[in-house]
Design a protein around this motif. Sequence first.
Motif, PDB file in Angstrom:
ATOM      1  N   UNK A 279       0.624  -1.509  -0.519  1.00 44.48           N
ATOM      2  CA  UNK A 279      -0.012  -0.464  -0.306  1.00 44.48           C
ATOM      3  C   UNK A 279       0.819   1.776  -0.016  1.00 44.48           C
ATOM      4  N   UNK A 280       1.857   1.737   0.872  1.00 49.06           N
ATOM      5  CA  UNK A 280       2.812   2.442   0.717  1.00 49.06           C
ATOM      6  C   UNK A 280       3.740   2.444  -0.771  1.00 49.06           C
ATOM      7  N   UNK A 281       3.635   1.401  -1.056  1.00 51.69           N
ATOM      8  CA  UNK A 281       4.255   1.269  -2.888  1.00 51.69           C
ATOM      9  C   UNK A 281       3.508   2.115  -3.806  1.00 51.69           C
ATOM     10  N   UNK A 282       1.983   2.068  -3.347  1.00 51.24           N
ATOM     11  CA  UNK A 282       1.136   2.518  -4.302  1.00 51.24           C
ATOM     12  C   UNK A 282       0.856   3.903  -4.495  1.00 51.24           C
ATOM     13  N   UNK A 283       0.795   4.342  -2.825  1.00 49.60           N
ATOM     14  CA  UNK A 283       0.844   5.167  -2.967  1.00 49.60           C
ATOM     15  C   UNK A 283       1.726   6.480  -3.409  1.00 49.60           C
ATOM     16  N   UNK A 284       2.937   6.004  -3.358  1.00 45.41           N
ATOM     17  CA  UNK A 284       4.088   6.676  -3.868  1.00 45.41           C
ATOM     18  C   UNK A 284       4.402   6.282  -5.060  1.00 45.41           C
ATOM     19  N   UNK A 285       3.932   5.637  -6.113  1.00 40.27           N
ATOM     20  CA  UNK A 285       3.455   5.425  -7.452  1.00 40.27           C
ATOM     21  C   UNK A 285       2.536   6.328  -7.650  1.00 40.27           C
ATOM     22  N   UNK A 286       1.257   6.666  -7.401  1.00 39.30           N
ATOM     23  CA  UNK A 286       0.624   7.720  -7.525  1.00 39.30           C
ATOM     24  C   UNK A 286       0.991   8.807  -7.741  1.00 39.30           C
ATOM     25  N   UNK A 287       1.747   9.013  -6.568  1.00 40.00           N
ATOM     26  CA  UNK A 287       2.158  10.389  -6.051  1.00 40.00           C
ATOM     27  C   UNK A 287       3.119  10.670  -7.176  1.00 40.00           C
ATOM     28  N   UNK A 288       4.405   9.658  -7.776  1.00 38.89           N
ATOM     29  CA  UNK A 288       5.263  10.003  -8.900  1.00 38.89           C
ATOM     30  C   UNK A 288       4.422  10.540  -9.881  1.00 38.89           C
ATOM     31  N   UNK A 289       3.460   9.856 -10.195  1.00 35.69           N
ATOM     32  CA  UNK A 289       2.480  10.395 -11.564  1.00 35.69           C
ATOM     33  C   UNK A 289       2.279  11.339 -10.984  1.00 35.69           C
ATOM     34  N   UNK A 290       1.764  11.842  -9.891  1.00 34.70           N
ATOM     35  CA  UNK A 290       0.926  13.185  -9.816  1.00 34.70           C
ATOM     36  C   UNK A 290       2.361  14.401  -9.830  1.00 34.70           C
ATOM     37  N   UNK A 291       3.066  13.511  -9.970  1.00 33.38           N
ATOM     38  CA  UNK A 291       4.417  14.914 -10.394  1.00 33.38           C
ATOM     39  C   UNK A 291       4.149  15.648  -8.814  1.00 33.38           C
ATOM     40  N   UNK A 292       4.192  15.057  -7.512  1.00 33.05           N
ATOM     41  CA  UNK A 292       4.715  15.634  -5.892  1.00 33.05           C
ATOM     42  C   UNK A 292       6.262  15.258  -5.803  1.00 33.05           C
ATOM     43  N   UNK A 293       6.650  16.038  -5.227  1.00 37.18           N
ATOM     44  CA  UNK A 293       7.983  16.743  -5.473  1.00 37.18           C
ATOM     45  C   UNK A 293       8.511  16.193  -3.724  1.00 37.18           C
ATOM     46  N   UNK A 294       9.381  15.191  -3.390  1.00 37.76           N
ATOM     47  CA  UNK A 294      10.085  14.867  -1.839  1.00 37.76           C
ATOM     48  C   UNK A 294      11.683  14.950  -1.986  1.00 37.76           C
ATOM     49  N   UNK A 295      11.695  15.636  -0.489  1.00 41.09           N
ATOM     50  CA  UNK A 295      12.929  15.599  -0.391  1.00 41.09           C
ATOM     51  C   UNK A 295      14.038  14.611  -0.539  1.00 41.09           C
ATOM     52  N   UNK A 296      15.135  14.385  -0.597  1.00 38.55           N
ATOM     53  CA  UNK A 296      16.022  13.646  -0.380  1.00 38.55           C
ATOM     54  C   UNK A 296      16.274  12.276   0.247  1.00 38.55           C
ATOM     55  N   UNK A 297      15.651  13.128   1.472  1.00 38.82           N
ATOM     56  CA  UNK A 297      15.777  12.664   2.765  1.00 38.82           C
ATOM     57  C   UNK A 297      14.669  11.267   2.880  1.00 38.82           C
TER      58      UNK A 297
END
Length: 203
Positions: free
Chosen positions: A79-97
């Motif tokens: 589920x965590x991977x799914x949320x991350x995938x959706x965020x990446x597709x949506x163009x969400x920017x995450x910090x390096x850490x």
Amino acid sequence: MTTQRPRYLGYGIWLIVAAVLGWWAAFQLTLEKIFLLENPGEQTSCYVSVMLQCDKNLGSWQGEVFGFSNPILGLTGWMAVLVMGVAVVAGVRFPRWFWALFGVGITGAFVFVCWLIFQSIYSLSVLCPWCMATWAVTIPTFIATVVHLLRNGTLTTSSRVRQSAGRLMAWVPLMTIVAYAIVVAMAQLAGLDLLGEVAGMLF
């Protein structure tokens, strides 16, 4: 004029696909575990042969290393991977850490899967269909994530390395096939006819 950062659509889509497939495999294993608890001595629906089954894996100590059934890890982790995938597709920017933490999680899952593969082949001498489905998506997810962390600057600040990693992403499918071939070779050398059993299950 500002340069738009890449959204890495392909990687994000893969995370979504892998998460759905991995979660479904974990869900099916959870159902099989519940069935075994309710019907001791019965065979699960994924029992194909003595060598290709879920029963032995689910009933072993390797199937509940942390004191609970391993599929529960899959139900939560994917589920965590799914949320991350959706965020990446949506163009969400995450910090390096944040990317680093995600990489640690994926690496931990990969190491655990490698250990389970070793245990299945050399200790239990059994291949679990739903477990293999999990292996099949975890391996390329790990490879793709390592390459992605190189190209997005999480693991390096070198522009040359990042550019090389960007080109390397196209080779992830081939690297995955090589990894699959290694698992098949391990099973064959251990006396488990993986290809024959899978072919028998499909046809």
